[in-house]
Design a protein around this motif. Structure first.
Motif, PDB file in Angstrom:
ATOM      1  N   ALA A  67       0.831  -1.209   0.000  1.00 38.87           N
ATOM      2  CA  ALA A  67       0.000   0.000   0.000  1.00 38.87           C
ATOM      3  C   ALA A  67       0.864   1.257   0.000  1.00 38.87           C
ATOM      4  O   ALA A  67       0.598   2.210  -0.753  1.00 38.87           O
ATOM      5  N   ASN A  68       1.903   1.273   0.803  1.00 42.36           N
ATOM      6  CA  ASN A  68       2.797   2.426   0.888  1.00 42.36           C
ATOM      7  C   ASN A  68       3.486   2.677  -0.455  1.00 42.36           C
ATOM      8  O   ASN A  68       3.559   3.817  -0.932  1.00 42.36           O
ATOM      9  N   TYR A  69       3.990   1.624  -1.077  1.00 46.01           N
ATOM     10  CA  TYR A  69       4.658   1.726  -2.379  1.00 46.01           C
ATOM     11  C   TYR A  69       3.678   2.180  -3.450  1.00 46.01           C
ATOM     12  O   TYR A  69       3.977   3.049  -4.269  1.00 46.01           O
ATOM     13  N   TRP A  70       2.489   1.610  -3.434  1.00 46.89           N
ATOM     14  CA  TRP A  70       1.455   1.938  -4.407  1.00 46.89           C
ATOM     15  C   TRP A  70       1.084   3.417  -4.307  1.00 46.89           C
ATOM     16  O   TRP A  70       0.974   4.118  -5.312  1.00 46.89           O
ATOM     17  N   PHE A  71       0.892   3.919  -3.080  1.00 47.52           N
ATOM     18  CA  PHE A  71       0.579   5.337  -2.886  1.00 47.52           C
ATOM     19  C   PHE A  71       1.714   6.223  -3.379  1.00 47.52           C
ATOM     20  O   PHE A  71       1.481   7.291  -3.952  1.00 47.52           O
ATOM     21  N   ASN A  72       2.951   5.777  -3.159  1.00 49.93           N
ATOM     22  CA  ASN A  72       4.107   6.553  -3.596  1.00 49.93           C
ATOM     23  C   ASN A  72       4.180   6.628  -5.123  1.00 49.93           C
ATOM     24  O   ASN A  72       4.446   7.695  -5.686  1.00 49.93           O
ATOM     25  N   ILE A  73       3.946   5.522  -5.802  1.00 49.49           N
ATOM     26  CA  ILE A  73       3.922   5.512  -7.269  1.00 49.49           C
ATOM     27  C   ILE A  73       2.811   6.430  -7.762  1.00 49.49           C
ATOM     28  O   ILE A  73       3.001   7.235  -8.682  1.00 49.49           O
ATOM     29  N   ASN A  74       1.649   6.317  -7.132  1.00 48.23           N
ATOM     30  CA  ASN A  74       0.509   7.135  -7.530  1.00 48.23           C
ATOM     31  C   ASN A  74       0.786   8.623  -7.321  1.00 48.23           C
ATOM     32  O   ASN A  74       0.381   9.455  -8.138  1.00 48.23           O
ATOM     33  N   ALA A  75       1.480   8.967  -6.254  1.00 45.15           N
ATOM     34  CA  ALA A  75       1.819  10.373  -5.999  1.00 45.15           C
ATOM     35  C   ALA A  75       2.740  10.907  -7.099  1.00 45.15           C
ATOM     36  O   ALA A  75       2.556  12.038  -7.574  1.00 45.15           O
ATOM     37  N   ASN A  76       3.699  10.104  -7.518  1.00 41.41           N
ATOM     38  CA  ASN A  76       4.588  10.532  -8.601  1.00 41.41           C
ATOM     39  C   ASN A  76       3.842  10.621  -9.925  1.00 41.41           C
ATOM     40  O   ASN A  76       4.115  11.504 -10.737  1.00 41.41           O
ATOM     41  N   ARG A  77       2.888   9.739 -10.145  1.00 44.86           N
ATOM     42  CA  ARG A  77       2.062   9.808 -11.355  1.00 44.86           C
ATOM     43  C   ARG A  77       1.266  11.111 -11.365  1.00 44.86           C
ATOM     44  O   ARG A  77       1.176  11.788 -12.383  1.00 44.86           O
ATOM     45  N   ARG A  78       0.717  11.482 -10.194  1.00 47.05           N
ATOM     46  CA  ARG A  78      -0.043  12.725 -10.116  1.00 47.05           C
ATOM     47  C   ARG A  78       0.842  13.950 -10.373  1.00 47.05           C
ATOM     48  O   ARG A  78       0.390  14.929 -10.971  1.00 47.05           O
TER      49      ARG A  78
END
Length: 161
Positions: free
Chosen positions: A131-142
């Motif tokens: 979950a932490n990694y997924w949120f981090n990837i998503n933040a960079n995508r945003r």
């Protein structure tokens, strides 16, 4: 409990359906995670990518993903570094890498046969780090999406002048 009794208990339909349901849920989570990686990579210029967006689907293949998670952590980090450098966006030094590496190592450990108490802790850590990694990837995508919107507005304003 004898081995025969254990096999008899584990062959009950409700146990089999529960196990199949959990496997299905896990694969769906992996597919959603892979889609986030794919969408992030698709925002990165082709010359800055170290893997194609479609290679992200390999994280949804059981056993292959043990190895591929390490590759994604490394290649996604380098692709993001290249893209952020080209776009002149200041971000953290190694975007997504620490969290991706931690997730990869913990996922690897969950696939090693260990006592149930240790495995249970590792499974919980696996989902937390995922979950932490997924949120981090998503933040960079945003960040990349917002920069694309900013550049579009800048082009429109320059075209009007």
């Amino acid at each position: 409990m004898t081995q025969e009794e254990l096999v008899k208990e584990l062959s009950k339909p409700e146990v089999l359906y529960t196990a199949l349901g959990l496997i299905l849920i896990r694969i769906i989570i992996w597919l959603l995670f892979a889609n986030t990686i794919r969408r992030t990579l698709s925002l990165i210029a082709v010359e800055n990518r170290l893997m194609t967006p479609n290679q992200s689907w390999l994280v949804a293949i059981p056993l292959v993903n043990i190895y591929w998670n390490f590759q994604v952590a490394s290649r996604l980090r380098d692709s993001l570094i290249n893209e952020f450098y080209d776009r002149k966006i200041a971000v953290e030094e190694n975007p997504t890498f620490r969290k991706g590496s931690l997730y990869s190592w913990i996922y690897l450990a969950t696939n090693i046969p260990l006592p149930i108490s240790i495995s249970g802790v590792l499974v919980i850590m696996h989902f937390v780090t995922l979950a932490n990694y997924w949120f981090n990837i998503n933040a960079n995508r945003r960040i990349l999406e917002e920069h694309d919107k900013f550049r579009e507005k800048e082009v429109i304003i320059n075209d009007e002048n």
